[in-house]
Design an enzyme around this catalytic site. Structure first.
Site, PDB file in Angstrom:
ATOM      1  N   ARG A 153       2.271  23.688  18.962  1.00 38.34           N
ATOM      2  CA  ARG A 153       2.334  22.804  17.813  1.00 38.34           C
ATOM      3  C   ARG A 153       3.469  21.795  17.962  1.00 38.34           C
ATOM      4  O   ARG A 153       3.465  20.739  17.348  1.00 38.34           O
ATOM      5  CB  ARG A 153       2.531  23.648  16.549  1.00 38.34           C
ATOM      6  N   SER A 167      -1.424  23.559  25.973  1.00 36.93           N
ATOM      7  CA  SER A 167      -0.953  24.001  24.669  1.00 36.93           C
ATOM      8  C   SER A 167      -1.308  25.475  24.520  1.00 36.93           C
ATOM      9  O   SER A 167      -1.388  26.209  25.498  1.00 36.93           O
ATOM     10  CB  SER A 167      -1.599  23.136  23.585  1.00 36.93           C
ATOM     11  N   VAL A 191      -6.469  20.064  12.531  1.00 37.65           N
ATOM     12  CA  VAL A 191      -6.437  21.137  13.525  1.00 37.65           C
ATOM     13  C   VAL A 191      -5.065  21.804  13.603  1.00 37.65           C
ATOM     14  O   VAL A 191      -4.071  21.271  13.123  1.00 37.65           O
ATOM     15  CB  VAL A 191      -6.839  20.601  14.923  1.00 37.65           C
ATOM     16  N   GLU A 192      -5.027  22.983  14.239  1.00 31.54           N
ATOM     17  CA  GLU A 192      -3.829  23.816  14.411  1.00 31.54           C
ATOM     18  C   GLU A 192      -3.113  24.062  13.083  1.00 31.54           C
ATOM     19  O   GLU A 192      -1.900  23.958  12.971  1.00 31.54           O
ATOM     20  CB  GLU A 192      -2.873  23.183  15.438  1.00 31.54           C
ATOM     21  N   GLY A 193      -3.893  24.370  12.064  1.00 33.25           N
ATOM     22  CA  GLY A 193      -3.338  24.615  10.737  1.00 33.25           C
ATOM     23  C   GLY A 193      -3.480  23.378   9.877  1.00 33.25           C
ATOM     24  O   GLY A 193      -2.864  22.354  10.162  1.00 33.25           O
TER      25      GLY A 193
END
Length: 824
Positions: A378, A210, A500-502
């Site tokens: 994402r 990722s 996670v990731e925003g």
């Protein structure tokens, strides 16, 4: 003839032209032709003349640029520049980084469905399928999630070695650098399968494929960096992590306080120009075991070593773990899902400029690099993880609900459980379609900025809903942790995916519609760019072209919204078969309504819209549900329109449509300018809201589908680890379903005879003996009932432990030492 007839004709022709988005000149010709026909047929001459004069007053100035531009366009340009929301450099970069796919059609108010249907079906290559069936299957067989999460708090050494040896960390690394060179679809399929058995294993494999050093090096690395690091990342000699999030900058990555000062320093025995880094990062997956740390920081050059610019901007670098001053190795403990995650810190850590990703040429371009890669990451890891968990949850919960009995009935027969099973099945179907659609977009070479946020938010949110229902159906089986529990760890893991990731709250309220309203809109971004042109004449001409295209677009969507609302979207051109054509028409309606709402909100609220997060979130919900529904229809078409999938598609589609209307209702009832909200309500819902949640009858069909072997159930199970082995209790239970169903008639016959007999034995084996002697069952049927009892026990059994097994090892060792000292 009535005086109103010419005006009615005038309005009907205008509505017809707007609905079909005819050019202004065509509208004018049709209008004057229709009014001439009215006059020839005896319409009121004065009324006809007035209608023609009104048409002329509209058409003439609009059709002649020499009149339109100075009298209309120039004043509107001045007004537009006043309401134009200011875009920061970071926002501009984010908008320019992504590409627009079919989501742009959904914002158009008139989607061209052929664009979606013409996209090639997402398929794996033979090599990718072999990897999924070979090494991925073997890795799943090696996985003992209880040992990983409770005993070792880590993958065992043989799994780490297997992952590295088979290049799981190098799925995205091109073959010329020793990687597997797999497509985004293959990446999705591998993560999905691993997530169905263990979220720890899926995150361990997912992160290097990722956002991280590998992805960034592929796109921006210097040739020297690629030649050195990519082969080492591919075969596991280097374990990567990427350090972005810190205590004072979570979702706001542009405000990172970590900094690097350009200075001279020592590197490999030479004195070179480099950067002294001071950073404090947390929540960094793989940081405790990483050998190569990707780092985001703000770069400064106060002494002007590189030039006159002092604040160079966000920059990305590669920091080897052994670099003096780097602190790594400690671990966070995320909700009892102990994947390798921890802090990374450093003070005045020196690295040369050659360690900047992309070299000195990319200093200060880190934000651009991040946003261009964030949407790709994402799009894959988190949606795939949500898909794997949800699909496995649907399959095993259906089997469990059929095998587990209460009051003489399978628990899945109770309507309350049926409701939960329907939600599980419908949402698992939606998640699977959404996750695959975004992965396929990346595989086609797109950078789907808006779909990636939709997929991340909704796949993880729906996975949480699925996991909740899975836990409810399993009851005590779900809450007692141990080797037999396959539901509890997933329930603990879903909040991690959401965070996670925003963070999902920020993703919904700020990003989905915030990006979509500009990036996907057919005119807004063009108008913004036109308004910023330096040449005054060119600015006026370009703005004029786009402005009047936008005005016609807005009028068309108002007309289309009203027409679809009045007719219930029962008419109009649409693709699909007899079963799905109505679904496409409904989406046409909501697409037009979304475009109307977006235009009205941006026009009247201007720059204030970015602060109306509730409104933005609700409109984002509409766009998201449109995209999800489109993904499901695409999946249905790609699978050959299987009749067996129709209950799943219908439940998930009606759920989407219901959520769309709820979101529209919330947006309209709370619109900041109340009279405008009332007017829009009349256009969007002229008869009021009509969409309802999926019916109980439809839910019964979905629940029955999950509790019986069938092709649709098999399609839903594709891509998850269902192999019945010692380390996969969920796979074993799934494999029992057919045997349990085969034994049900014999069980009913036996229990009925037993109830009506005078046999006093309470022991099940003895009761079976009596049943054979009495002729209730045959010897073969006795074997079937014995097998049923065994598989039922394996299905419902939960674990228990000696007390010391549940005590933390360090505490247990201390207590044992204390006891030994006291005894001595």
């Amino acid at each position: 003839m009535s005086v109103a007839i010419p005006f009615i004709v005038f309005l009907l022709v205008g509505a017809f032209a707007a609905y079909h988005r005819l050019r202004l000149a065509v509208w004018a010709a049709l209008t004057f032709t229709a009014l001439l026909a009215c006059w020839l047929l005896g319409a009121h001459s004065v009324a006809t003349a007035v209608a023609a004069a009104i048409a002329a007053l509209i058409a003439v100035p609009l059709l002649i640029p020499a009149i339109r531009r100075p009298l209309i366009t120039r004043p509107l340009l001045g007004f537009y520049l006043k309401i134009l929301p200011p875009l920061s450099e970071t926002e501009r970069t984010a908008l320019e980084a992504g590409t627009v796919g079919f989501e742009g059609e959904l914002f158009s108010g008139r989607p061209d469905w052929q664009v979606l249907l013409d996209q090639p079906k997402a398929e794996l290559s033979a090599e990718e399928q072999a990897f999924l069936d070979g090494p991925t299957e073997e890795l799943c067989r090696m996985t003992n999630d209880w040992e990983i999460t409770h005993v070792d708090a880590d993958l065992p050494p043989d799994m780490w070695e297997f992952i590295k040896k088979n290049r799981f960390f190098g799925m995205i690394v091109p073959k010329e650098y020793g990687g597997l060179g797999f497509s985004a679809l293959a990446n999705h399929k591998v993560i999905q399968k691993l997530a169905s058995i263990s979220s720890v294993v899926s995150s361990t494999v997912g992160v290097p494929n990722s956002l991280g050093p590998g992805e960034l090096l592929i796109h921006y690395g210097t040739q020297e960096q690629k030649d050195h690091y990519l082969p080492r990342l591919a075969d596991g000699r280097e374990v990567p992590c990427f350090a972005l999030t810190g205590p004072f900058a979570g979702s706001d990555a542009t405000s990172i306080p970590d900094y690097g000062i350009v200075a001279m320093g020592e590197w490999n025995g030479a004195r070179v120009v480099g950067v002294k880094l001071t950073f404090d990062k947390r929540y960094i997956t793989l940081a405790p075991v990483a050998t190569l740390i990707g780092l985001a920081f703000r770069m400064y050059d106060p002494d002007g070593i590189l030039g006159e610019k002092k604040d160079i901007g966000i920059t990305l670098a590669l920091v080897p773990r052994e670099t003096p001053g780097v602190e790594a190795g400690r671990r966070h403990f995320p909700l009892n899902s102990p994947f390798q995650n921890g802090p990374v810190r450093g003070k005045e850590v020196f690295i040369p400029l050659s360690q900047l990703i992309g070299g000195e040429a990319y200093a200060g371009k880190g934000w651009q690099m991040l946003v261009e890669c964030l949407s790709i990451g994402r799009s894959i890891t988190l949606p795939s993880s949500g898909s794997g968990g949800a699909k496995m949850g649907a399959i095993v919960t259906g089997a469990y609900a059929r095998i587990r009995k209460q009051f003489g009935l399978s628990v899945g027969r109770f309507e309350g459980v049926e409701e939960a099973l329907a939600r599980i099945g419908g949402r698992a179907f939606a998640i699977s379609a959404l996750a695959q659609a975004t992965a396929a977009a990346v595989a086609r070479g797109e950078n789907p900025a808006v779909p990636s946020t939709i997929a991340k938010y909704h796949c993880t949110e729906m996975a949480r809903e699925v996991s909740r229902d899975v836990m409810d159906v399993h009851g005590g089986k779900g809450i007692i942790l141990g080797p037999r529990n396959y539901a509890g760890r997933n329930w603990q893991a879903v909040p991690i995916m959401i965070t996670v990731e925003g963070a999902n709250i920020m993703t919904r309220s700020l990003m989905i519609f915030g990006q979509g309203a500009i990036l996907c809109h057919p005119w807004v971004l063009k108008e913004m760019k036109a308004a910023q042109l330096e040449d005054e004449r060119e600015r006026l001409v370009e703005f004029d072209r786009n402005l009047f295209g936008h005005i016609g677009f807005a009028i068309s969507n108002a007309v289309r919204s009203l027409w679809f609302g009045l007719t219930g979207a029962r008419f109009g051109k649409a693709p699909g078969d007899a079963y799905t054509r109505r679904y496409y028409r409904k989406l046409n309606r909501y697409s037009a309504a979304l475009a109307l709402m977006a235009d009205t909100s941006m026009l009247l609220l201007g720059g204030k819209l970015k602060f109306k997060e509730s409104l933005s979130g609700r409109l984002g919900d509409v766009l998201s549900q449109l995209y999800i529904a489109s993904s499901m229809l695409k999946r249905y078409e790609d699978e050959g329109r299987p009749v067996g999938d129709q209950p799943l598609l219908a439940w998930a589609f009606h759920d989407c449509v219901h959520k769309i209307e709820v979101a529209f209702s919330g947006a309209l009832r709370n619109f900041p300018i109340r009279p405008v909200g009332w007017l829009l309500w009349g256009l969007v819902f002229p008869w009021g809201r009509r969409a309802v949640a999926p019916s109980d009858r439809l839910g019964h069909r979905v629940a029955a589908l999950l509790m019986n072997p069938n092709d649709a159930r098999d399609r839903l199970a594709e891509g998850v680890f269902t192999t019945p082995c010692a380390n996969n209790p969920a796979g074993r239970i799934n494999s029992y379903l057919a045997k349990a169903i085969q034994a049900e008639p014999v069980e009913r016959k036996f229990l009925k005879a037993l109830k009506n007999s005078d046999i006093e034995s309470l022991d099940f084996p003895t009761q079976l003996d009596e049943g054979v002697r009495e002729g209730w069952i045959t010897a073969e049927e006795r074997v079937l009932l014995e097998e049923l009892r065994e598989l039922t026990l394996d299905t419902i059994w939960v674990d228990d432990f000696d007390p010391h097994e549940l005590v933390a090892a360090s505490h247990y060792d201390r207590e044992q030492g204390k006891a030994s000292r006291e005894a001595a």
